[in-house]
Design a protein around this motif. Structure first.
Motif, mmCIF file in Angstrom:
data_model
loop_
_atom_site.group_PDB
_atom_site.id
_atom_site.type_symbol
_atom_site.label_atom_id
_atom_site.label_comp_id
_atom_site.label_asym_id
_atom_site.label_seq_id
_atom_site.Cartn_x
_atom_site.Cartn_y
_atom_site.Cartn_z
ATOM 1 N N THR A 148 67.185 -21.350 30.015
ATOM 2 C CA THR A 148 67.514 -20.629 28.800
ATOM 3 C C THR A 148 66.169 -20.718 27.658
ATOM 4 O O THR A 148 65.478 -21.695 27.649
ATOM 5 C CB THR A 148 68.554 -21.446 27.915
ATOM 6 O OG1 THR A 148 69.793 -21.412 28.640
ATOM 7 C CG2 THR A 148 68.889 -20.672 26.939
ATOM 8 N N LYS A 149 65.858 -19.447 27.018
ATOM 9 C CA LYS A 149 64.671 -19.427 26.369
ATOM 10 C C LYS A 149 65.184 -20.302 24.851
ATOM 11 O O LYS A 149 66.296 -20.141 24.550
ATOM 12 C CB LYS A 149 64.663 -17.999 25.743
ATOM 13 C CG LYS A 149 63.246 -17.944 24.900
ATOM 14 C CD LYS A 149 63.221 -16.220 24.503
ATOM 15 C CE LYS A 149 62.561 -15.641 25.783
ATOM 16 N NZ LYS A 149 62.011 -14.018 25.170
ATOM 17 N N TYR A 150 64.116 -20.974 24.517
ATOM 18 C CA TYR A 150 64.536 -22.142 23.557
ATOM 19 C C TYR A 150 64.960 -21.443 22.207
ATOM 20 O O TYR A 150 65.773 -21.840 21.343
ATOM 21 C CB TYR A 150 63.338 -23.004 23.271
ATOM 22 C CG TYR A 150 63.398 -24.224 22.126
ATOM 23 C CD1 TYR A 150 64.509 -25.070 22.461
ATOM 24 C CD2 TYR A 150 62.783 -24.290 21.246
ATOM 25 C CE1 TYR A 150 64.688 -26.225 21.635
ATOM 26 C CE2 TYR A 150 63.041 -25.311 20.158
ATOM 27 C CZ TYR A 150 64.096 -26.255 20.626
ATOM 28 O OH TYR A 150 64.248 -27.394 19.716
ATOM 29 N N SER A 151 64.105 -20.510 21.794
ATOM 30 C CA SER A 151 64.480 -19.688 20.589
ATOM 31 C C SER A 151 65.785 -19.227 20.588
ATOM 32 O O SER A 151 66.462 -19.286 19.525
ATOM 33 C CB SER A 151 63.390 -18.498 20.182
ATOM 34 O OG SER A 151 63.414 -17.697 21.364
ATOM 35 N N ARG A 407 66.992 -15.481 28.094
ATOM 36 C CA ARG A 407 66.463 -16.276 29.632
ATOM 37 C C ARG A 407 64.917 -16.101 29.606
ATOM 38 O O ARG A 407 64.277 -15.122 29.510
ATOM 39 C CB ARG A 407 67.088 -15.547 30.540
ATOM 40 C CG ARG A 407 66.715 -16.306 32.065
ATOM 41 C CD ARG A 407 67.720 -15.732 32.998
ATOM 42 N NE ARG A 407 67.376 -16.540 34.237
ATOM 43 C CZ ARG A 407 68.122 -16.897 35.320
ATOM 44 N NH1 ARG A 407 69.535 -16.494 35.200
ATOM 45 N NH2 ARG A 407 67.710 -17.532 36.292
ATOM 46 N N VAL A 408 64.353 -17.385 29.975
ATOM 47 C CA VAL A 408 62.858 -17.132 30.338
ATOM 48 C C VAL A 408 62.786 -16.396 31.632
ATOM 49 O O VAL A 408 63.649 -15.812 32.219
ATOM 50 C CB VAL A 408 62.464 -18.659 30.706
ATOM 51 C CG1 VAL A 408 62.613 -19.525 29.342
ATOM 52 C CG2 VAL A 408 63.489 -19.333 31.892
ATOM 53 N N THR A 409 61.407 -16.072 31.980
ATOM 54 C CA THR A 409 60.981 -15.496 33.120
ATOM 55 C C THR A 409 61.163 -16.140 34.352
ATOM 56 O O THR A 409 61.235 -17.605 34.318
ATOM 57 C CB THR A 409 59.526 -14.681 32.872
ATOM 58 O OG1 THR A 409 58.801 -15.804 33.028
ATOM 59 C CG2 THR A 409 59.387 -14.069 31.701
ATOM 60 N N GLU A 412 58.538 -18.895 34.419
ATOM 61 C CA GLU A 412 58.438 -19.856 33.672
ATOM 62 C C GLU A 412 59.482 -20.751 34.092
ATOM 63 O O GLU A 412 59.566 -22.058 33.834
ATOM 64 C CB GLU A 412 58.945 -19.294 32.143
ATOM 65 C CG GLU A 412 57.723 -18.517 31.476
ATOM 66 C CD GLU A 412 58.141 -17.840 30.316
ATOM 67 O OE1 GLU A 412 57.228 -17.813 29.374
ATOM 68 O OE2 GLU A 412 59.614 -17.485 30.307
ATOM 69 N N GLU A 413 60.711 -20.262 34.636
ATOM 70 C CA GLU A 413 61.676 -21.088 35.249
ATOM 71 C C GLU A 413 61.431 -22.197 36.085
ATOM 72 O O GLU A 413 61.696 -23.094 36.437
ATOM 73 C CB GLU A 413 62.863 -20.371 35.530
ATOM 74 C CG GLU A 413 64.283 -21.161 36.158
ATOM 75 C CD GLU A 413 65.276 -20.192 36.574
ATOM 76 O OE1 GLU A 413 66.292 -20.899 37.286
ATOM 77 O OE2 GLU A 413 65.393 -18.930 36.416
ATOM 78 N N LEU A 417 60.730 -25.807 32.140
ATOM 79 C CA LEU A 417 60.781 -25.396 30.470
ATOM 80 C C LEU A 417 60.123 -26.507 29.637
ATOM 81 O O LEU A 417 59.653 -26.026 28.542
ATOM 82 C CB LEU A 417 62.413 -25.222 30.030
ATOM 83 C CG LEU A 417 63.160 -24.338 30.784
ATOM 84 C CD1 LEU A 417 64.420 -24.211 30.209
ATOM 85 C CD2 LEU A 417 62.403 -22.851 30.938
ATOM 86 N N GLU A 421 58.095 -23.963 27.576
ATOM 87 C CA GLU A 421 58.596 -23.814 26.193
ATOM 88 C C GLU A 421 57.993 -24.835 25.196
ATOM 89 O O GLU A 421 57.988 -24.528 23.877
ATOM 90 C CB GLU A 421 59.991 -24.113 26.330
ATOM 91 C CG GLU A 421 61.069 -22.856 27.078
ATOM 92 C CD GLU A 421 60.969 -21.647 26.234
ATOM 93 O OE1 GLU A 421 61.699 -21.552 25.347
ATOM 94 O OE2 GLU A 421 60.095 -20.634 26.498
#
Length: 444
Positions: A148-151, A407-409, A412-413, A417, A421
């Motif tokens: 999960t993207k933090y923002s 979702r992150v790329t 990145e995953e 994170l 992130e």
């Protein structure tokens, strides 16, 4: 005559002094009761706050090392941002004077709460409710872990604490249209809300890279630290003695002792039956299932902890311990990737425990001659909470995904994170310099 008058005056004086002493004693006793209730409520709130550490340890332990720092940040900010939002509007929506759907008065804790009839200061009641709100929010963190993207997660956390959770709370605890439902400490209000929001988030996100194969088979992704997860469960079990008995908000209410017993018995039965069930199914006593079994028992008893006897508590915990094993497997086979089992523990067992009140409640339960009325009321609340929470959370996550991304790329995953992130690594001494390329090649 003078002598008789002096005697009369002395009698009147003694009566006045006695009345004054009685009034003072009553006033002191009342003051002491308020002080005891206030201290008890605050201590219970502090225990529930410590559960944030338990959630952080469980979620970090059940996930991979490269995401541990991200888990900690989400849990920290769930409480930090959640406290601010619950102060600004969440508590007003939940407990403010309003209508059957939502509170409309008391924003920033200014007025609007006289109808609650509190015997303790409003500030004490607020801090106890604030830690509950943070618990509902942080349940979702584990189900959405590692991709999960933090923002995007921060955006979700603000909305659930400020709006989604308080509205359910108003329905059941704040005088709303479900106020006849028995949910003493929040199997539905807190845990199912968190569990159903977690389900929506996991579905919108999709599974982690490498979790499911094209043929539908499932790859295990073990967490990096069972000791950490175990510590988290013990912390949560400890904190639950504030969660359930503390919901009396009265240290002078001696039922706190029996509530503590039913809480403990259900947790113990949940852990025991989850262990036995996993042992029977897999040929080994599974550690993670047993840990989640304890949590399942705790979640399951939370609705009826003050309404059932000890036998009922053991049965609810035992059934929750069996249910958790099958619920985790079922959700996984639906290809809903929940790294920590949050949906099964909090959503499924929260709903189950709430329904079980309709059977096991000494006053009104089906097994105690109470008919089906309470069971129907419980089912209505469970169903309404699911529809509201899952729908609003699903729409929210879709909106976040469209606006800021959820979702992150893939790259990145795979890198983790912590690094992508937050620019940090939780275990720097154990991460080789070529780690990123190795991970990417391994998962291609």
């Amino acid at each position: 005559m003078k002598k008789e008058l002096n005697v009369l005056l002395l009698v009147v004086l003694m009566i006045c002094l006695s009345s004054s002493m009685v009034w003072a004693a009553e006033s002191t006793a009342e003051s002491n009761a308020v002080a005891i209730d206030t201290i008890w409520t605050l201590m219970a709130a502090f225990l529930v706050f410590f559960m944030q550490a338990g959630f952080a340890m469980v979620e970090s332990g059940f996930t991979r090392a490269k995401n541990a720092g991200n888990i900690i940040m989400k849990n920290l900010m769930d409480f930090s941002l959640g406290s601010l939002l619950y102060w600004a509007c969440g508590f007003a929506f939940m407990y403010g004077a309003g209508n059957a759907f939502i509170g409309t008065d008391g924003f920033f804790l200014v007025g609007g709460f006289e109808h609650l009839g509190l015997d303790i200061p409003l500030a004490a009641y607020w801090i106890f409710q604030a830690v509950f709100a943070a618990t509902a929010a942080t349940i979702v963190s584990g189900a959405m872990a590692e991709r999960t993207k933090y923002s995007g997660y921060i955006a979700y956390s603000v909305v659930i604490t400020g709006v989604i959770y308080p509205i359910v709370g108003h329905w059941i605890w704040g005088g709303g249209w479900l106020s006849g439902m028995v949910d003493f400490a929040g199997s539905t209000v807190v845990h199912s809300v968190g569990g159903w929001a977690a389900l929506a988030g996991a579905m919108v996100l999709g599974p982690r890279v490498g979790k499911y194969n094209e043929d539908g088979s499932i790859n295990a992704m073990p967490g990096h630290n069972l000791l950490m997860a175990s510590l988290g469960v013990f912390i949560l079990w400890f904190g639950w003695f504030g969660f359930n008995p503390g919901s009396t908000v009265a240290g002078t209410d001696l039922s706190i002792a029996s509530i503590a017993v039913t809480t403990n018995l259900s947790a113990a039965a949940g852990a025991t039956l989850a262990m036995i069930t996993s042992w029977w199914k897999y040929g080994k006593a599974d550690v993670s299932m047993t840990l989640n079994g304890a949590l399942a028992g705790l979640v399951g008893i939370t609705a009826g902890t003050a309404a059932v006897n000890n036998v009922g508590a053991v049965l609810i915990g035992a059934l929750s311990g069996i249910l958790i094993v099958y619920a985790v497997e079922f959700i996984d086979h639906l290809h809903v990737d929940d790294p920590v089992g949050a949906v099964a523990v909090h959503g499924v067992c929260g709903a189950f425990g709430t329904l079980m009140v309709g059977f096991f409640a000494i006053d009104g339960g089906l097994l105690y001659g109470g008919g089906v009325d309470l069971l129907i009321t419980q089912a209505q609340g469970v169903f309404a909470t699911f529809i509201w929470t899952f729908t609003t959370a699903y729409v929210l996550f879709k909106a976040i995904d469209a606006v800021v991304g959820l979702r992150v790329t893939r790259e990145e995953e795979l890198e983790g994170l912590d690094q992508t992130e937050h620019g940090s690594v939780s275990y720097p001494d154990f991460v080789p310099l070529h780690w990123k390329s190795v991970e990417i090649n391994k998962n291609e």
